[in-house]
Design a protein around this motif. Structure first.
Motif, mmCIF file in Angstrom:
data_model
loop_
_atom_site.group_PDB
_atom_site.id
_atom_site.type_symbol
_atom_site.label_atom_id
_atom_site.label_comp_id
_atom_site.label_asym_id
_atom_site.label_seq_id
_atom_site.Cartn_x
_atom_site.Cartn_y
_atom_site.Cartn_z
ATOM 1 N N MET A 43 0.832 -1.204 0.000
ATOM 2 C CA MET A 43 0.000 0.000 0.000
ATOM 3 C C MET A 43 0.865 1.254 0.000
ATOM 4 O O MET A 43 0.595 2.214 -0.741
ATOM 5 N N GLN A 44 1.909 1.263 0.840
ATOM 6 C CA GLN A 44 2.823 2.399 0.859
ATOM 7 C C GLN A 44 3.553 2.543 -0.471
ATOM 8 O O GLN A 44 3.752 3.655 -0.980
ATOM 9 N N LEU A 45 3.956 1.424 -1.040
ATOM 10 C CA LEU A 45 4.655 1.435 -2.320
ATOM 11 C C LEU A 45 3.771 2.007 -3.422
ATOM 12 O O LEU A 45 4.223 2.848 -4.226
ATOM 13 N N VAL A 46 2.523 1.590 -3.476
ATOM 14 C CA VAL A 46 1.602 2.075 -4.500
ATOM 15 C C VAL A 46 1.375 3.570 -4.355
ATOM 16 O O VAL A 46 1.337 4.318 -5.350
ATOM 17 N N GLU A 47 1.256 4.043 -3.109
ATOM 18 C CA GLU A 47 1.054 5.471 -2.874
ATOM 19 C C GLU A 47 2.253 6.280 -3.355
ATOM 20 O O GLU A 47 2.092 7.319 -4.016
ATOM 21 N N GLN A 48 3.459 5.814 -3.035
ATOM 22 C CA GLN A 48 4.658 6.528 -3.478
ATOM 23 C C GLN A 48 4.817 6.454 -4.994
ATOM 24 O O GLN A 48 5.271 7.424 -5.621
ATOM 25 N N TRP A 60 5.027 9.599 -7.519
ATOM 26 C CA TRP A 60 6.154 9.750 -8.438
ATOM 27 C C TRP A 60 5.683 9.886 -9.889
ATOM 28 O O TRP A 60 6.248 10.661 -10.674
ATOM 29 N N ALA A 61 4.632 9.151 -10.257
ATOM 30 C CA ALA A 61 4.127 9.169 -11.626
ATOM 31 C C ALA A 61 3.251 10.381 -11.923
ATOM 32 O O ALA A 61 2.892 10.620 -13.078
ATOM 33 N N VAL A 78 8.619 14.897 -8.650
ATOM 34 C CA VAL A 78 7.772 14.569 -7.494
ATOM 35 C C VAL A 78 8.080 13.148 -7.043
ATOM 36 O O VAL A 78 8.209 12.241 -7.871
ATOM 37 N N GLY A 79 8.186 12.954 -5.720
ATOM 38 C CA GLY A 79 8.434 11.618 -5.185
ATOM 39 C C GLY A 79 9.813 11.084 -5.484
ATOM 40 O O GLY A 79 9.988 9.875 -5.634
ATOM 41 N N ILE A 121 15.977 9.978 -8.369
ATOM 42 C CA ILE A 121 15.735 8.552 -8.149
ATOM 43 C C ILE A 121 14.453 8.414 -7.319
ATOM 44 O O ILE A 121 14.326 9.060 -6.274
ATOM 45 N N PRO A 122 13.504 7.608 -7.758
ATOM 46 C CA PRO A 122 12.224 7.513 -7.040
ATOM 47 C C PRO A 122 12.383 7.010 -5.607
ATOM 48 O O PRO A 122 13.200 6.124 -5.328
#
Length: 287
Positions: free
Chosen positions: A205-210, A214-215, A220-221, A228-229
């Motif tokens: 969930m945290q990964l998807v939010e970040q 970023w996208a 951003v992000g 680097i993301p």
């Protein structure tokens, strides 16, 4: 069932090798970044530790001229002499240890003197080059090092699970008979699987939010120093916990079906009885 077990074992072996390579890379990069950052911070100070110690030793209230003399002349000279002495003695000690291990006579001090001075000169060139390239700081070194530390810690935990070096209820399991141990191991594997799977979901969930952040747009992000993301660091959590969840599940099923491993690299813990037989008493065998 047996063929599925062999396939799962081969897949896990491949994952294990990849994890070891990633762990080595993460530790190497973390060490390099921290080392460069510490060197840059230490040698870019206006008044170094050596200069500060000399000022405190020789002056109570130094004037501007005295401070400039110590900082610009005396301090670097004293530090350079001490550094050369350190490298020379370290080189001679290293050569002496190598000669002793090889059964050769102790080396002469002349070569150690020359090699030590060359190493000291090389270290000086490296430090000055680092300060020239990064006069203020190594951009993003600390944050990138923290990201590599996260990957190192999570990969280490996953490798510990693979080799059964994680914490288990070892005293309890040793007291159980084989008929009771098998379902006990299965329940333990299912519980740890569920816990790791839960953390995998949270990490995802945290990964998807970040990733969405970023996208959403450029700049951003990402890290401040380099584009680097941020989600690359967070990726360590769901990936490693997901692998650990599957390993705990597989170990629980394996122990329930075939029993826990007996000895070898994949067996957990230390065989205290075998260790006691091999131990030599300190009193020469009288006890």
């Amino acid at each position: 069932m047996e063929s599925l077990r062999r396939i799962a074992g081969k897949v896990d072996d491949v994952v294990y090798r990849v994890e070891r390579v990633l762990l080595l890379g993460s530790l190497t990069m973390m060490t390099i970044l921290v080392t460069l950052d510490v060197i840059q911070r230490s040698f870019s100070r206006q008044v170094g530790k050596t200069e500060g110690a000399l000022l405190a030793l020789f002056y109570t209230n130094p004037t501007a001229e005295q401070t400039a003399f110590v900082v610009d002349v005396l301090g670097p000279l004293v530090f350079g002499v001490l550094a050369c002495l350190f490298f020379i003695l370290a080189t001679h000690s290293s050569r002496a240890i190598a000669a002793e291990r090889a059964g050769k006579p102790l080396p002469g001090f002349g070569k150690s003197l020359g090699v030590g001075l060359v190493i000291a000169l090389g270290a000086g060139v490296f430090v000055n080059g680092l300060i020239f390239i990064f006069p203020s700081s190594v951009p993003g070194a600390q944050k990138f090092a923290l990201g590599f530390m996260l990957w190192s810690g999570m990969l280490g935990a996953s490798l510990a699970t693979r080799t059964r070096r994680h914490i288990i209820l070892d005293p309890i399991k040793k007291k159980l008979d084989e008929a009771t141990l098998k379902p006990f191991s299965l329940i333990g594997g299912l519980l740890t699987f569920a816990f790791c799977a839960f953390l995998t979901v949270l990490g995802t969930m945290q990964l998807v939010e970040q990733f969405r952040e970023w996208a959403s747009g450029d700049g951003v992000g990402v890290y401040d120093a380099l584009p680097i993301p941020l989600w690359i660091g967070t990726l360590a959590v769901p990936v490693t916990f997901g692998v650990m969840a599957l390993r705990f599940l597989g170990q629980g099923i394996h122990d329930f079906k075939w029993g826990p491993p007996k000895g070898g690299a994949d067996a957990h813990g230390i065989d205290l009885e075998a260790l006691e037989k091999e131990a030599v008493p300190l009193d020469g065998g009288k006890s």
